[in-house]
Design a protein around this motif. Structure first.
Motif: not given
Lengths: 372, 367, 513
Positions: B66-79
């Motif tokens: 879901k977030m190929p350009d970011g780590t899990i942290l970016e993913l969580l921050a986004k979602y």
């Protein structure tokens, strides 16, 4: 930042020699115990023996010591007082136990704990049972033998390579002591004219000394253990019907090329049954009689097989009588009849004594030598 | 020049990082754990454990898609919001630090017990921190290279263990399943601890050069881990008699003590120090990940300042206290609990959340 | 994308240096006057007390102008000046009104700075009455050496020509091997006072433009007085000056340089220096030798392996000796141990002192041998042999085993083909010895881990130093530890990041069958 790291590294390294070197013992300052021995005094106190090589120009190349101590570790402390350097057990090659110690000390194996618990101690020293007091062994100096550890190592190595004794390391002993389906066995030696290997001591599950096997018997044992090294030789007596010569002359010597051992197990009638199937492929190395091997090869092979079978049966009968199982039949029993084995695992020796072992031997001559 | 071209890791590096973290001290400990749990059929347990882990790891890859350009942290921050991301950063940073600390202490203890008995443990530990800094300083791609080198330099390990072959009794592996399937299956969760570390996938994913090969990489690394474990497990089951296997610590090392080579005796000392290359995989990448989480939290581009703080903190702390072996094992139990929550359970929940999120948003967009 | 930079590698160069050459920028170039006399006044003002500056006033017969020829005596070729410049100027009668000069390479300049540079670099400058330009003629003829066989990197089969101190000749030597239009030279002037010509040679269609830009950038940014030797330039432009490892290879062999150019690497030539830089060099390139490619591949492979083994032995053997004699003697088989013990028993020093002493002695002997003229150099060898081999042992100061270890280490380090790598090995060896004396085999291994960690972190010109081991590139392994048959090397090494990878087609010899 990099410079700081470098400076740190350098200061750490230069600090090291001042503070560090905790484990440093220079080789020449260490008193390396190469042979350890345990014996008991008349009043059943344990005695520690050790043999240490001397790294100097002294005439005598090794130093032998003995102390009375409750534990091996205490013994070490006492031994340290005698030695020039720091006493060190990291290089022990042979552990000699006196026969009396093994016979009379119940649960003597716990004295070996120190070798296992200390992570730096080796578990590869060979364990031998010495028939006699250890004084005899440790203060024995034969002018034509190397120092004690090298002498013992050499003797055990050469004898075990001929399969005439077992090659039991401390670890192997540990495995056997903790194995329900097998009893331990150790090299046995004594000093008669010179130091010599006698054969194999058989111990029961608790480690108590039970009996010994002679060197020829050990050969058979190691074949059964599928552990025979190189080729082993047998001198077998042919029936005079075959050779047609006098009793002194009907010997045939064979050297095995390959031995196939197959052990099957079954459980019937309330006891275990084992079928030992041995297939020898051997070459004839000596023949005293006028037996013509070309004509009577089949007969000679069968005769050899019968001779060998008798030997194996005698060995197994002896083991069963003594209720010890150095072959490890119990391991087969556990692998194939786990439920039954579980019932007798507390005392497998007993169960083995009651079980039935059938031996079948076949011999094939692979090579008859370069003369007819 | 592509600006981040040299910051990527290859699929092979990815594979080796993941399996390196897992194998590190599992290789030493797992035979005993399996035996205690499932007897001589423990190796079957291992296969189940590995399959479960592969599944869990693939879930992480699925999440990260879901977030190929970011780590899990970016993913969580986004979602899930900025604060969730920050909380996750704190939790993960602590988790990785704990993991790394556990690994380094374990290695220190092994060395203390078997090689440097009189040297204070803190000195050994500090010595181990120096290479950790040298490697982790360079960032993910250097750690990737380190993983390759340490795996490459450890290819001799199976060969050394082959020498043990002469002392094996393969009948010990029989009977298969003596007590039925129950112990085998109940022991599966106890193996999870030794597969931990695949959570790093969530951080490595954006750095992967070929993201479409991530799933393949995961399968490969789990396969390597499984093979390594199977190898050592089967070998030690055949080496030790059933009675003694439970009495001995660190079976893998102990086995080597039985080896005598003509030019080298007591091989295990050399083995332990050379094995440090693998051991170090249990702390070098994790110190890096921990400092990475911190720098993300602080919004700074350079992770090295936090790495220095972490390592210096570990060094100073160790000067006063280095856990004993038993405490290390206790720490391991705790780590197993955290790890199962963070690496096995959380990704599944997260994937569920993401699917739900997308579904709801998709419906909203439609209406 | 922000997070990608989070994990970012190292920062490149530390500070931004002022660009350009301040020497020429300091004063704006002042044009010549049209009047010859005032020009000559200005000249004597610029070069006061310059005894070797020659100003030859003459009358150009062809155009009827007065002129002055300016050059420095020692730097020019007198015959050239006499026959090709002065004689035609004086004798030749012109037809077209052009100044007759019989020299190939001449340029016109318009300012004093250019004149200064030209004269100081060995050109002759002709100032003509009534003209605001001057003519520079290449008449360089400073003391020069003919290309001789390389001293340090001798080769069994390779060419017997080494680089010399004049960049033009060096460039010519490279061109001789690669008569290819794509072979390009990028020139720089480095050094405010030295004004050294530095050229980057590369194959334009093969070499990676990113690396070229990086290299240009680094050379262009240099702000320095003077560069005397290639080694100085290397230290100024390499990535990590703290590393013990050389990151740019230095060679004095044109054939070696060209073979690297052909693989897609860059060669930096420095005027006045008989060696060139090769970059980006990785760890393995320091183990390759030009002879490897002209001996049979199986033997070359064997020798390559020997070199890697030698590298390993020479960094770790003394340390290993210390470790096993003071810490981990359980590793040594018992018989060997007793032998070592018997020898060690009479030695009064701890193993570390013993080893450090011997290694230092060895380094001293080596260093003494390097600087001494060769007849005396041999004496050093004899003294060293007797002192080390015999006397020390007989005196009971050092054990026999230690002598064996030192000798073994020394021989191993002689096998390595690159001198800079040998120097690195020495430093590493001593640090390993210290580490081993503190923690035994564990210290040795931590040292090794740090070394590995350092090597994989190291980059040269932005490419990994430890390629093809980490990052692993199996295709490059064909020319590393092994030297595959030449027909297998169909692709250029990825480690050099070439933009054209295909090197050759299928050249496998088919034989008669």
């Amino acid at each position: 930042m990099k410079r700081i790291v470098h400076a740190l590294g350098i200061s750490l390294l230069s600090l090291g020699p001042l503070t560090g070197c905790f484990d440093r013992v220079d080789l020449e300052d260490a008193s390396l115990s190469l042979v350890a021995g345990v014996d008991i005094t008349e009043d059943h106190r344990t005695m520690s023996y050790t043999s240490i090589p001397v790294f100097s120009k002294a005439e005598k190349k090794s130093q032998e010591l003995k102390v009375v101590a409750n534990t091996q570790r205490e013994g070490r402390g006492k031994l340290d007082a005698f030695t020039v350097g720091t006493f060190n057990g990291r290089k022990i090659k042979v552990i000699a136990l006196s026969k009396r110690f093994v016979q009379e000390t119940p649960d003597w194996f716990r004295y070996m704990d120190i070798y296992f618990r200390d992570g730096r101690n080796p578990i590869t020293p060979r364990v031998v049972v010495f028939d006699g007091t250890l004084d005899q062994l440790f203060y024995y100096h034969s002018p034509n033998q190397p120092i004690l550890p090298l002498m013992l190592m050499g003797m055990i190595k050469s004898a075990s390579e001929r399969s005439e004794t077992v090659d039991t390391t401390l670890q192997e002993l540990h495995r056997q002591m903790n194995e329900e389906g097998q009893t331990p066995f150790l090299t046995e030696m004594s000093i008669k004219q010179d130091a010599m290997i006698d054969g194999t001591s058989l111990l029961d599950h608790k480690g108590r000394y039970v009996d010994m096997l002679s060197m020829p018997e050990t050969v058979l044992l190691r074949i059964l253990q599928k552990n025979a090294r190189q080729s082993v030789g047998f001198s077998l007596r042919m029936p005079s019907s075959l050779t047609g010569s006098t009793a002194n002359e009907d010997w045939v010597s064979i050297a095995t090329e390959r031995v196939k051992v197959k052990i099957d197990s079954a459980y019937a009638g309330g006891r275990f049954r084992f079928f030992v199937n041995l297939r020898f492929s051997a070459s004839v190395v000596e023949k005293l009689s006028g037996l013509d091997l070309d004509d009577h090869q089949g007969g000679a092979e069968a005769a050899c097989a019968e001779e060998l079978r008798d030997k194996f049966e005698a060995l197994i009968a002896k083991l069963q009588r003594k209720k010890v199982d150095p072959v490890g039949f119990g391991i087969y029993a556990r692998a194939h009849h786990y439920k039954r084995f579980k019932q007798v695992k507390e005392n497998w020796g007993e169960a083995f004594g009651q079980s039935e072992v059938k031996v079948r031997v076949s011999v094939g001559f692979a090579d008859e030598g370069s003369v007819k | 020049m592509k600006k981040y071209a040299f910051n990527e890791i290859t699929t092979m590096q990815f594979i080796f990082i993941i399996s390196g973290i897992a194998i590190s001290y599992g290789f030493i400990e797992i035979p005993q754990v399996l035996y205690n749990g499932a007897g001589n059929s423990g190796w079957i347990t291992l296969i189940f454990g590995s399959l479960t882990t592969t599944a869990a790891n693939l879930v992480i890859v699925q999440v990260m898609k879901k977030m190929p350009d970011g780590t899990i942290l970016e993913l969580l921050a986004k979602y899930a919001g900025k604060w969730v991301g920050r909380a996750a950063a704190i939790v993960l940073s602590a988790y990785f630090l704990y993991f790394a600390y556990g690994g380094i202490v374990y290695s220190t203890r092994v060395i203390k017990a078997r090689i440097l008995q009189e040297t204070p443990a803190y000195m050994t530990l500090i010595m181990l921190l120096i290479p950790a800094y040298v490697v982790a300083r360079g960032g993910i791609r250097i750690v990737g290279r380190y993983a390759e080198v340490s795996m490459g330099l450890s290819l001799w390990i199976p060969l050394v263990f082959m020498v043990v072959w002469g002392h094996t009794h393969w009948l010990y592996l029989l009977p298969v399943l003596p007590e039925g399937w129950r112990p085998v299956l109940t022991a599966v969760p106890s193996t999870f601890f030794y597969f931990l570390g695949f959570g790093a996938t969530a951080f490595l994913y954006p750095f992967l050069k070929n993201k479409e090969k991530a799933a393949l990489g995961v399968c490969c690394s789990q396969l390597i881990t499984l093979l390594a474990y199977l190898f050592i497990t089967l070998l030690s089951f055949a080496f030790f008699s059933p009675g003694e296997i439970t009495k001995i610590n660190q079976l893998s090392i102990y086995m080597l003590k039985a080896v005598e080579l003509p030019f080298l005796e007591q091989v295990e000392g050399l083995f332990i120090v050379l094995y440090l290359f693998i051991f170090s995989m249990s702390w070098i990448p994790l110190f890096l990940l921990s400092s990475f989480c911190m720098s993300w939290l602080a919004g700074r581009a350079d992770h090295r300042i936090f790495l220095r703080i972490l390592l210096a903190g570990t060094a100073v702390f160790s000067y006063f206290y280095v856990p004993s072996f038993n405490v290390t094992y206790e720490m391991g139990d705790w780590l197993a609990k955290f790890g199962m929550a963070i690496e096995y359970a959380a990704p599944v929940l997260l994937l569920g959340y993401l699917l739900l999120y997308d579904a709801i948003r998709g419906r909203r967009r439609l209406s | 994308m922000g997070i990608l930079s989070l994990f970012g590698g190292k920062h490149k160069r530390k500070s931004q240096r002022p660009s350009g050459n301040p020497g020429s920028q300091a004063l704006p170039d002042e044009p010549f006057a049209t009047d010859l006399r005032s020009n000559l006044d200005k000249l004597s003002e610029l070069f006061p007390d310059t005894l070797d500056l020659t100003v030859r006033r003459l009358h150009i017969r062809a155009t009827g102008q007065d002129a002055a020829l300016v050059y420095i005596d020692g730097l020019t070729d007198k015959i050239d000046i006499n026959t090709s410049i002065i004689r035609p100027l004086l004798m030749q009668t012109g037809i077209s009104g052009e100044i007759p000069i019989e020299i190939g390479r001449m340029i016109r300049i318009y300012g004093w700075n250019d004149l200064t540079v030209a004269v100081l670099k060995g050109s002759s400058v002709l100032l003509v009455e009534g003209s605001d330009e001057a003519i520079v003629m290449r008449t360089g003829g400073w003391p020069q050496r003919n290309p001789t066989d390389p001293k340090m990197e001798t080769s069994l089969r390779g060419a017997q020509q080494g680089f010399v101190e004049t960049i033009e000749q060096n460039i010519a030597m490279i061109r001789r091997y690669l008569p290819n239009r794509e072979l390009k030279f990028k020139n720089f002037n480095v050094g405010r006072r030295g004004n050294t010509q530095v050229s980057i040679a590369y194959l334009e269609d093969v070499a990676n433009p990113d690396i070229l830009r990086e290299l240009e950038d680094r050379i262009g940014r240099l702000d320095i007085d003077l560069i005397i030797n290639t080694g100085e330039l290397a230290e100024l432009i390499e990535d990590n000056p703290y590393s013990p490892f050389p990151q740019l290879m230095i060679t004095e062999r044109p054939d070696a340089a060209v073979s690297q150019i052909a693989q897609g690497r860059f060669v930096v030539l420095v005027d006045r220096s008989p060696t060139v830089l090769i970059g980006p060099s990785s760890f393995v390139t320091f183990f390759q030798n030009i002879d490897d490619y002209s001996t049979r591949w199986s033997i070359a492979t064997f020798i390559r392996m020997l070199r890697f083994l030698a590298f390993f032995i020479s960094i770790s053997l003394p340390a290993f000796y210390i470790a096993v004699t003071s810490f981990n003697f359980e590793l040594v088989p018992i018989k060997l141990l007793i032998t070592i013990g018997t020898y060690r028993g009479t030695v009064p020093f701890a193993p570390f002192i013993e080893a450090a002493f011997m290694e230092l002695t060895l380094e001293m002997i080596r260093e003494a041998g390097v600087r001494l003229p060769s007849p005396i150099g041999q004496t050093v060898g004899i003294v060293g042999g007797i002192v080390i081999g015999q006397a020390i042992v007989q005196a009971g100061l050092i054990s026999n085993i230690m002598v064996v270890v030192v000798a073994f280490t020394a021989i191993s380090s002689f096998i390595l083909p690159n001198l800079d790598m040998v120097a690195a090995v020495r430093i590493i060896r001593f640090s390993f010895m210290v580490a081993a004396s503190l923690f035994g085999i564990f210290g040795l291994l931590v040292g090794l881990m740090i070394l590995v960690g350092h090597m994989i972190s190291l980059e040269t010109l932005g490419t990994p130093f430890s390629t093809p081991f980490a990052p692993m590139r199996f295709s490059d392994w064909r020319d590393t530890v092994v030297r595959s048959p030449l027909w297998k090397l169909t692709r250029r090494p990825v480690g050099a990041h070439p933009i054209q990878t295909r090197r050759q087609g299928d050249n496998r010899p088919k034989g008669d069958g």
